[in-house]
Design an enzyme around this catalytic site. Structure first.
Site, mmCIF file in Angstrom:
data_model
loop_
_atom_site.group_PDB
_atom_site.id
_atom_site.type_symbol
_atom_site.label_atom_id
_atom_site.label_comp_id
_atom_site.label_asym_id
_atom_site.label_seq_id
_atom_site.Cartn_x
_atom_site.Cartn_y
_atom_site.Cartn_z
ATOM 1 N N SER A 65 65.636 62.907 46.720
ATOM 2 C CA SER A 65 65.005 64.228 47.452
ATOM 3 C C SER A 65 66.127 65.341 47.295
ATOM 4 C CB SER A 65 64.456 63.907 48.803
ATOM 5 O OG SER A 65 63.354 63.227 48.597
ATOM 6 N N LYS A 68 65.275 68.012 45.028
ATOM 7 C CA LYS A 68 64.501 68.951 45.722
ATOM 8 C C LYS A 68 64.763 70.520 45.565
ATOM 9 C CE LYS A 68 61.478 65.625 48.065
ATOM 10 N NZ LYS A 68 60.969 65.216 49.434
ATOM 11 N N TYR A 193 58.838 64.128 37.400
ATOM 12 C CA TYR A 193 59.555 64.456 38.969
ATOM 13 C C TYR A 193 60.302 63.068 39.206
ATOM 14 C CZ TYR A 193 59.239 64.178 43.893
ATOM 15 O OH TYR A 193 59.745 64.310 45.353
ATOM 16 N N TYR A 245 64.555 65.471 56.383
ATOM 17 C CA TYR A 245 63.045 64.903 56.875
ATOM 18 C C TYR A 245 62.780 65.163 58.347
ATOM 19 C CZ TYR A 245 64.268 62.394 52.717
ATOM 20 O OH TYR A 245 64.764 62.019 51.242
ATOM 21 N N VAL A 263 66.969 59.402 49.477
ATOM 22 C CA VAL A 263 66.485 57.894 49.881
ATOM 23 C C VAL A 263 67.621 56.905 49.216
ATOM 24 C CG1 VAL A 263 64.293 58.115 50.955
ATOM 25 C CG2 VAL A 263 64.764 57.462 48.439
#
Length: 309
Positions: A65, A68, A193, A245, A263
């Site tokens: 992540s 992102k 992705y 998160y 993660v």
């Protein structure tokens, strides 16, 4: 000063390492289960010639992540702020990063922010290019420029493992396509992705990326702009409000540093006009953040007064 305190940093790593026993590695992506939960490493970059690096610094890991933040930067440069945020919102969420709830209940049916999975999928669809290879190549070239490391690539084993188990992300993508968030072929988007999330870095690479974002988007050595100033500010804001998160609020109070976790156990932090920090500790807490990495950042922030608040 902080980069010179190697003895102190080594001590802080070992103090934080004890918390790894209270976490567990991600198990919903089979390839990530292979990580050693006791690993913990830290790199700090201050714009000088080298990073201060302590712990298991030989370990590499996938961005997950954290990617992102980078796909958002590239999409904003490609499409502009207005276009990107017509498809993705700017609000934090208290829901898990892979939740579909807000997509169903919000009107219009667009993701709340770019740091949850639905938002990240929408953002990735806005990276310019005609093929997966072209889009991924542009993202890798961008990361090569940010880090000065042209060897960075994606881990095929992890990417294939993620793609084979991407059932929830596939559901999110089909829901958004039905509601006009993007027009891409869903399988092509998931292929891109998962490869984006599987880009492999070291803590030193992560610290250098964090440094560029911290310092108005300027190259670590030449200081020329790589990311426009207004975009680097957007990135830092999302890192503060959504980067950890649904633990982002508590993290802002306890640590007070713009940061993004993944993660795999990575954490990238950017102290405005200051340091870039890269951490790797694959043992996660129940929110999906590196449990020892969070403790380490909290200790660093307290000792060196790094909070932006």
């Amino acid at each position: 000063m902080i980069c010179e305190d190697k003895e102190v940093l080594n001590y802080m790593i070992e103090e934080a390492r004890v918390y790894t026993k209270d976490g567990k590695v991600a198990d919903y992506i089979p390839a990530l289960k292979e990580a050693d939960s006791s690993v913990l490493s830290l790199a700090i970059y201050d714009g000088g010639k080298t990073c201060a690096a302590v712990g298991n610094v030989e370990e590499t890991f996938t961005l997950q992540s954290i990617s992102k933040v980078l796909s958002l930067a590239l999409a904003l440069m490609d499409q502009g702020v207005e276009e990107v945020f017509s498809k993705v919102g700017m609000e934090p969420t208290g829901d898990p990063f892979n939740s579909i709830i807000k997509l169903e209940t919000n009107k219009p049916n667009k993701p709340l922010n770019p740091m949850i999975n639905a938002g990240a999928l929408a953002v990735t669809s806005m990276i310019a290019g005609t093929t997966t290879e072209e889009k991924l190549g542009r993202l890798l070239s961008f990361i090569h420029e940010l880090t000065g490391n042209p060897k960075i690539h994606y881990d095929e084993h992890v990417a294939n493992s993620e793609l084979a188990t991407a059932h929830l992300n596939r559901s999110l993508a089909y829901f958004m396509k039905q509601h006009g968030v993007f027009d891409d072929d869903v399988e092509d988007l998931l292929d891109l992705y998962t490869k984006q999330c599987a880009i492999e870095v070291s803590c030193q690479d992560l610290a250098k990326i964090g440094y560029v974002i911290a310092n108005e988007g300027r190259h670590v050595e030449s200081h020329r702009p790589i990311i426009p100033l207004h975009i680097s500010r957007i990135l830092k804001t999302f890192m503060v409000t959504c980067g950890m998160y649904n633990a982002s609020g508590e993290f802002a109070i306890r640590v007070g540093i713009p940061a993004k976790s993944g993660v795999s156990g990575g954490i990238m932090a950017s102290i405005p006009h200051g340091l870039g920090i890269g951490i790797y500790g694959p043992a996660l807490d129940d929110k999906g953040n590196s449990i020892a990495g969070m403790k380490l950042l909290e200790a660093l922030s307290s000792r060196y007064d790094l909070s932006i608040f």
